[in-house]
Design a protein around this motif. Structure first.
Motif, PDB file in Angstrom:
ATOM      1  N   VAL A  37      31.638  25.635  33.330  1.00  0.00           N
ATOM      2  CA  VAL A  37      31.703  25.890  34.776  1.00  0.00           C
ATOM      3  C   VAL A  37      31.770  27.399  35.027  1.00  0.00           C
ATOM      4  CG1 VAL A  37      33.154  25.640  36.842  1.00  0.00           C
ATOM      5  CG2 VAL A  37      32.811  23.674  35.324  1.00  0.00           C
ATOM      6  N   ALA A  38      32.636  28.090  34.281  1.00  0.00           N
ATOM      7  CA  ALA A  38      32.825  29.535  34.497  1.00  0.00           C
ATOM      8  C   ALA A  38      31.503  30.287  34.317  1.00  0.00           C
ATOM      9  CB  ALA A  38      33.881  30.071  33.535  1.00  0.00           C
ATOM     10  N   LEU A  39      30.730  29.918  33.300  1.00  0.00           N
ATOM     11  CA  LEU A  39      29.455  30.603  33.065  1.00  0.00           C
ATOM     12  C   LEU A  39      28.446  30.317  34.174  1.00  0.00           C
ATOM     13  CD1 LEU A  39      28.306  30.422  29.346  1.00  0.00           C
ATOM     14  CD2 LEU A  39      28.751  32.431  30.738  1.00  0.00           C
ATOM     15  N   CYS A  40      28.391  29.058  34.599  1.00  0.00           N
ATOM     16  CA  CYS A  40      27.434  28.692  35.648  1.00  0.00           C
ATOM     17  C   CYS A  40      27.736  29.413  36.957  1.00  0.00           C
ATOM     18  CB  CYS A  40      27.459  27.184  35.909  1.00  0.00           C
ATOM     19  SG  CYS A  40      26.578  26.278  34.662  1.00  0.00           S
ATOM     20  N   LEU A  41      28.991  29.833  37.134  1.00  0.00           N
ATOM     21  CA  LEU A  41      29.357  30.494  38.382  1.00  0.00           C
ATOM     22  C   LEU A  41      28.871  31.937  38.444  1.00  0.00           C
ATOM     23  CD1 LEU A  41      32.997  29.284  39.013  1.00  0.00           C
ATOM     24  CD2 LEU A  41      30.974  28.847  40.390  1.00  0.00           C
ATOM     25  N   TRP A  42      28.447  32.465  37.305  1.00  0.00           N
ATOM     26  CA  TRP A  42      28.163  33.900  37.245  1.00  0.00           C
ATOM     27  C   TRP A  42      27.150  34.372  38.301  1.00  0.00           C
ATOM     28  CZ3 TRP A  42      24.039  37.140  35.451  1.00  0.00           C
ATOM     29  CH2 TRP A  42      24.415  38.489  35.354  1.00  0.00           C
ATOM     30  N   PRO A  43      26.044  33.657  38.531  1.00  0.00           N
ATOM     31  CA  PRO A  43      25.103  34.169  39.539  1.00  0.00           C
ATOM     32  C   PRO A  43      25.732  34.321  40.921  1.00  0.00           C
ATOM     33  CG  PRO A  43      24.080  32.422  38.249  1.00  0.00           C
ATOM     34  CD  PRO A  43      25.526  32.451  37.865  1.00  0.00           C
ATOM     35  N   VAL A  44      26.579  33.375  41.289  1.00  0.00           N
ATOM     36  CA  VAL A  44      27.130  33.381  42.648  1.00  0.00           C
ATOM     37  C   VAL A  44      28.414  34.206  42.715  1.00  0.00           C
ATOM     38  CG1 VAL A  44      27.963  31.909  44.531  1.00  0.00           C
ATOM     39  CG2 VAL A  44      26.163  31.082  43.011  1.00  0.00           C
ATOM     40  N   MET A  45      29.283  34.039  41.723  1.00  0.00           N
ATOM     41  CA  MET A  45      30.583  34.718  41.745  1.00  0.00           C
ATOM     42  C   MET A  45      30.776  35.476  40.434  1.00  0.00           C
ATOM     43  SD  MET A  45      33.044  32.142  43.791  1.00  0.00           S
ATOM     44  CE  MET A  45      33.441  30.888  42.706  1.00  0.00           C
ATOM     45  N   PRO A  46      30.095  36.612  40.275  1.00  0.00           N
ATOM     46  CA  PRO A  46      30.133  37.282  38.964  1.00  0.00           C
ATOM     47  C   PRO A  46      31.533  37.710  38.539  1.00  0.00           C
ATOM     48  CG  PRO A  46      28.786  38.530  40.564  1.00  0.00           C
ATOM     49  CD  PRO A  46      29.215  37.272  41.241  1.00  0.00           C
ATOM     50  N   GLY A  47      32.317  38.219  39.477  1.00  0.00           N
ATOM     51  CA  GLY A  47      33.663  38.705  39.114  1.00  0.00           C
ATOM     52  C   GLY A  47      34.553  37.550  38.687  1.00  0.00           C
ATOM     53  N   THR A  48      34.501  36.465  39.445  1.00  0.00           N
ATOM     54  CA  THR A  48      35.323  35.284  39.128  1.00  0.00           C
ATOM     55  C   THR A  48      34.913  34.709  37.782  1.00  0.00           C
ATOM     56  OG1 THR A  48      35.489  34.807  41.463  1.00  0.00           O
ATOM     57  CG2 THR A  48      35.914  32.972  39.972  1.00  0.00           C
ATOM     58  N   SER A  49      33.611  34.642  37.559  1.00  0.00           N
ATOM     59  CA  SER A  49      33.107  34.113  36.290  1.00  0.00           C
ATOM     60  C   SER A  49      33.676  34.927  35.125  1.00  0.00           C
ATOM     61  CB  SER A  49      31.573  34.168  36.314  1.00  0.00           C
ATOM     62  OG  SER A  49      31.042  33.997  35.051  1.00  0.00           O
ATOM     63  N   ALA A  50      33.642  36.257  35.277  1.00  0.00           N
ATOM     64  CA  ALA A  50      34.142  37.121  34.191  1.00  0.00           C
ATOM     65  C   ALA A  50      35.640  36.892  33.970  1.00  0.00           C
ATOM     66  CB  ALA A  50      33.877  38.587  34.535  1.00  0.00           C
ATOM     67  N   THR A  51      36.401  36.771  35.066  1.00  0.00           N
ATOM     68  CA  THR A  51      37.844  36.574  34.924  1.00  0.00           C
ATOM     69  C   THR A  51      38.151  35.228  34.267  1.00  0.00           C
ATOM     70  OG1 THR A  51      38.108  37.818  36.951  1.00  0.00           O
ATOM     71  CG2 THR A  51      40.038  36.613  36.204  1.00  0.00           C
ATOM     72  N   LEU A  52      37.465  34.189  34.705  1.00  0.00           N
ATOM     73  CA  LEU A  52      37.735  32.862  34.131  1.00  0.00           C
ATOM     74  C   LEU A  52      37.366  32.832  32.647  1.00  0.00           C
ATOM     75  CD1 LEU A  52      36.499  30.538  37.046  1.00  0.00           C
ATOM     76  CD2 LEU A  52      38.845  31.219  36.513  1.00  0.00           C
ATOM     77  N   MET A  53      36.246  33.466  32.312  1.00  0.00           N
ATOM     78  CA  MET A  53      35.852  33.509  30.899  1.00  0.00           C
ATOM     79  C   MET A  53      36.904  34.266  30.087  1.00  0.00           C
ATOM     80  SD  MET A  53      33.130  31.815  30.193  1.00  0.00           S
ATOM     81  CE  MET A  53      32.246  32.455  28.783  1.00  0.00           C
ATOM     82  N   GLU A  54      37.408  35.329  30.660  1.00  0.00           N
ATOM     83  CA  GLU A  54      38.427  36.096  29.951  1.00  0.00           C
ATOM     84  C   GLU A  54      39.683  35.251  29.755  1.00  0.00           C
ATOM     85  OE1 GLU A  54      38.650  39.986  31.537  1.00  0.00           O
ATOM     86  OE2 GLU A  54      40.363  40.499  30.249  1.00  0.00           O
ATOM     87  N   GLN A  55      40.040  34.487  30.785  1.00  0.00           N
ATOM     88  CA  GLN A  55      41.222  33.622  30.647  1.00  0.00           C
ATOM     89  C   GLN A  55      41.024  32.607  29.520  1.00  0.00           C
ATOM     90  OE1 GLN A  55      41.844  32.089  34.639  1.00  0.00           O
ATOM     91  NE2 GLN A  55      42.893  33.951  35.284  1.00  0.00           N
ATOM     92  N   LEU A  56      39.754  32.245  29.266  1.00  0.00           N
ATOM     93  CA  LEU A  56      39.476  31.289  28.192  1.00  0.00           C
ATOM     94  C   LEU A  56      39.254  31.999  26.852  1.00  0.00           C
ATOM     95  CD1 LEU A  56      37.063  28.933  30.153  1.00  0.00           C
ATOM     96  CD2 LEU A  56      39.427  28.442  29.498  1.00  0.00           C
ATOM     97  N   GLY A  57      39.547  33.301  26.843  1.00  0.00           N
ATOM     98  CA  GLY A  57      39.423  34.052  25.589  1.00  0.00           C
ATOM     99  C   GLY A  57      37.984  34.393  25.250  1.00  0.00           C
ATOM    100  N   GLN A  58      37.108  34.421  26.251  1.00  0.00           N
ATOM    101  CA  GLN A  58      35.688  34.698  26.006  1.00  0.00           C
ATOM    102  C   GLN A  58      35.209  35.838  26.905  1.00  0.00           C
ATOM    103  OE1 GLN A  58      33.173  31.702  24.704  1.00  0.00           O
ATOM    104  NE2 GLN A  58      34.904  31.829  23.332  1.00  0.00           N
ATOM    105  N   PRO A  59      35.754  37.049  26.747  1.00  0.00           N
ATOM    106  CA  PRO A  59      35.360  38.119  27.670  1.00  0.00           C
ATOM    107  C   PRO A  59      33.849  38.340  27.659  1.00  0.00           C
ATOM    108  CG  PRO A  59      36.595  38.977  25.800  1.00  0.00           C
ATOM    109  CD  PRO A  59      36.644  37.490  25.696  1.00  0.00           C
ATOM    110  N   LEU A  60      33.285  38.538  28.847  1.00  0.00           N
ATOM    111  CA  LEU A  60      31.838  38.757  28.931  1.00  0.00           C
ATOM    112  C   LEU A  60      31.550  40.209  28.565  1.00  0.00           C
ATOM    113  CD1 LEU A  60      31.058  36.888  32.265  1.00  0.00           C
ATOM    114  CD2 LEU A  60      30.758  36.074  29.941  1.00  0.00           C
ATOM    115  N   PRO A  61      30.448  40.447  27.900  1.00  0.00           N
ATOM    116  CA  PRO A  61      30.151  41.827  27.496  1.00  0.00           C
ATOM    117  C   PRO A  61      29.884  42.718  28.711  1.00  0.00           C
ATOM    118  CG  PRO A  61      28.323  40.354  26.971  1.00  0.00           C
ATOM    119  CD  PRO A  61      29.433  39.491  27.470  1.00  0.00           C
ATOM    120  N   ALA A  62      30.243  43.988  28.579  1.00  0.00           N
ATOM    121  CA  ALA A  62      29.968  44.936  29.665  1.00  0.00           C
ATOM    122  C   ALA A  62      28.459  45.178  29.716  1.00  0.00           C
ATOM    123  CB  ALA A  62      30.688  46.236  29.384  1.00  0.00           C
TER     124      ALA A  62
END
Ligand code: ME8
Length: 655
Positions: A453-478
């Motif tokens: 879900v967090a990844l699919c949100l990236w197009p619409v909510m990029p910041g939220t997607s990054a935060t949720l991924m980080e909470q799951l221990g999967q920080p998105l690359p810069a």
């Protein structure tokens, strides 16, 4: 080679400050390009400003500035707004850029050399608001159909583009490529324009004696280019047409516009491309209008919504989510902060926020915040996995077909299913029972699905997607281009359920979207609107109305709206009945039956505006459902349809 995706927004006029409408188109374009980038495509995203023409000269004069000073200042406001809305365009074009000017002249010369431009005398009704001539036939009661203002009658010698030569070809192209212009209603509208016979050759010049603020024609120094011919060319000039590297790589692209500029994009632009021998664009994606309390935004009404203020007040991602989720792409939608708060609370606080908050805190409590291993799957788990895979496939397909609201709804089906799964699996009971293996499986499946879900949100909510991924221990690359960029394609990964790292430490809490209260003043405003501005104190019970009179409250129950007739046909074997499909500004046209067939030829009613009782309980007539009633007036055997005196947006309330 990776496939490419090139998306453009309209280039906006710099006669006024950017508002919600501009923000919507640009955020949708940003979302589309992120969606394609997420799937590994090579993408390019262009926006910009349209700076020539009468309209700008007039606005500059009103502001006491030269055109150049004026366009610099407003173009700057557009450029400054996009980063505040999370928009990452690759390029910003201004039609006053020297490169653009040179390429427009090159294009004009090519079309001229091909014999598709001629000199002739011309008269017509010119609307400065639209920057175009109208023929007598196109005017409504002598007024511009868009602006309801009286156009200026102008007679002068000008250059013309032989557009009419290409219209039969264009009609064929639109018919044989059903999604060239989409959604379907706009494809039909474009075809109807061409088939109406009202279109003529396009006047593409203005004498410098009348207007100097434009691009000089390469074959006549006394004329400048018509602003729309110049503006449309931005889509290829920005890529460096004719020999730029980006042109070779990214053209043909996709355009995104609102319904107001369907004609230049659906008719002028493809014929221009055809004449100059360039490939046509892939899709013209056309959306509806954001209204405010069912009326058009306008400075004079003081109801212009400032996008940056909304993003600041409710959070950028919540604002972006609301825009994508609450407008059915293609139809009009009504903006209100109350609707935004309601959507925020339901989808972001209750569904998404709650899911992350519950699961992360349970994982902290039961597994000290480390990702547990999944054991053997049970039937309930398999059902959830299947539902998730279907939801992700639907999300992908719907997004691709520009049905953003439905795509997000599909993703939310998964979010809601996950919340239900928590309830039905009751991890707290498994914990009490000491059933740690089953508890691990339940939590792990949820964490894996939440990652999707967090990844699919990236197009619409990029910041939220990054935060949720980080909470799951999967920080998105810069990423230089996007801020953060995901390096996983959620569509390709939909079938993989062991992508997290067993034993990894993850966040123990999440509180991204705390619930919002609807402010008292918004509630009061809503109540007032509901009660027809009734006094705040409880009014004494009204005396019963005399016979034959309706109570005010009875009248208030009726919802009367303006609609536009999209289709009208006779009902077979029913002499009196006509079957209408009417645009009431809703996601789908309404079907309404009316017993007026003996008074009208159905085809003469298409395009007319009518007044409709919109909340009549649906009923079946001759096997067809009728949802509403069309209002008519009758006198001495003559019947007429009630219609608003001026063109109104479909769905406008009648009160
Ligand atoms: O037409 N709802 O520029 P423009 C949704 N320069 N979108 C809206 C909107 C609303 N209420 N109001 C405006 C022009 N828009 C030309 C374009 S392109 C080669 C030249 C958005 O400043 C929507 O995208 O009038 C609409 O098509 C565009 O702004 C019109 O912008």
């Amino acid at each position: 080679m990776a496939s490419t995706f090139y998306i453009t927004t309209p280039i906006y006029y710099v006669n006024a400050r950017p508002h919600l409408g501009h923000a919507y188109s640009t955020i949708v374009a940003d979302t589309m390009r992120r969606f394609h980038a997420l799937k590994g495509e090579e993408t390019w995203f262009l926006t910009g400003t349209d700076e020539h023409g009468d309209k700008i000269v007039k606005a500059a004069a009103a502001a006491g500035k030269t055109p150049k000073e004026f366009v610099d200042s407003i173009s700057g406001q557009f450029q400054a707004l996009w980063p505040l809305l999370g928009v990452k365009n690759d390029q910003f074009i201004r039609t006053t850029d020297p490169d653009h000017v040179e390429r427009v002249q090159h294009f004009l010369q090519r079309v001229y050399d091909n014999g598709d431009i001629y000199f002739g005398e011309h008269s017509g009704h010119y609307c400065t608001g639209c920057e175009r001539f109208y023929t007598e036939k196109e005017l409504e009661n002598g007024l511009c159909p868009q602006h309801q203002t009286k156009p200026e009658f102008i007679q002068e010698k000008n250059y013309f583009f032989r557009m009419s030569k290409y219209l039969p070809w264009l009609a064929d192209h639109i018919r044989s490529n059903p999604d060239f212009i989409r959604p379907e209603r706009y494809r039909n509208e474009a075809l109807a324009m061409i088939e109406s016979g009202a279109l003529e050759d396009l006047c593409i010049s203005r004498p410098k004696s009348r207007l100097e603020w434009g691009i000089e024609l390469p074959f006549d120094k006394d004329y400048v280019c018509y602003v729309w011919f110049d503006a449309l060319l931005n889509y290829v000039s920005a890529l460096g047409w004719p020999d730029g590297e980006n042109y070779a790589k990214f053209w043909p692209g996709e355009h995104l516009v609102a319904k107001d500029i369907l004609k230049p994009h659906g008719v002028f632009w493809p014929t221009m491309l055809k004449s100059a021998g360039l490939p046509l664009y892939r899709h013209l994606n056309v959306h509806g209008y954001w209204l405010v309390k069912d009326t058009k935004m306008s400075k004079s009404l003081g109801n212009v919504v400032e996008p940056a203020r909304m993003a600041e007040r409710y959070g950028l991602d919540a604002f972006r989510y609301f825009l994508l989720r609450d407008m059915q792409f293609g139809s009009d939608a009504s903006f209100s902060e109350e609707a935004l708060i309601t959507r925020f609370n339901a989808d972001l606080a209750n569904d998404l926020g709650n899911l992350f908050s519950r699961v992360l805190s349970m994982n902290a409590k039961y597994f000290a915040g480390r990702i547990p291993e999944a054991g053997k799957l049970e039937d309930d788990d398999r059902v959830l996995v299947e539902l998730a895979e279907n939801a992700l496939a639907n999300y992908d397909q719907l997004f691709d077909n520009i049905r953003f609201a439905q795509a997000l709804d599909s993703l939310w089906e998964l979010v809601r299913a996950l919340n239900k799964y928590v309830d039905s699996q009751a991890p707290w009971t498994l914990f009490k029972q000491g059933n740690m293996e089953r508890l691990g499986t339940v939590i792990r499946i949820m964490l894996e699905a939440m990652r999707k879900v967090a990844l699919c949100l990236w197009p619409v909510m990029p910041g939220t997607s990054a935060t949720l991924m980080e909470q799951l221990g999967q920080p998105l690359p810069a990423s230089e281009r996007f801020g953060v960029a995901p390096d996983h394609n959620p569509v390709e990964e939909a079938g993989k359920w062991a992508l997290l790292e067993t034993g990894a430490q993850i966040a123990s809490a999440s509180n991204l979207f705390p619930r919002l209260d609807i402010p008292e003043e918004m509630k009061e405003e809503k109540n007032k609107a509901k009660q027809g501005k009734a006094p705040q104190k409880a009014a004494p019970a009204p005396a019963e109305a005399p016979a034959g009179l309706a109570e005010f409250a009875d009248f208030q129950k009726l919802e009367l709206k303006v609609g536009t007739v999209l289709e009208c046909t006779r009902v077979p074997k029913a002499d009196k009945l006509l079957c209408f499909r009417i645009d009431l500004g809703e996601s789908e046209p309404r079907q309404i039956l009316s017993g007026i067939a003996e008074y009208f030829e159905p085809e003469t009613l298409v395009g007319k505006q009518v007044c409709v009782v919109a909340n009549l309980a649906p009923r079946k007539i001759r096997g067809l459902v009728s949802s509403g009633m069309i209002l008519t007036a009758e006198s001495e055997g003559k019947l007429t349809l009630l219609t608003p005196a001026a063109g109104m947006a479909p769905g406008s309330k009648i009160s």
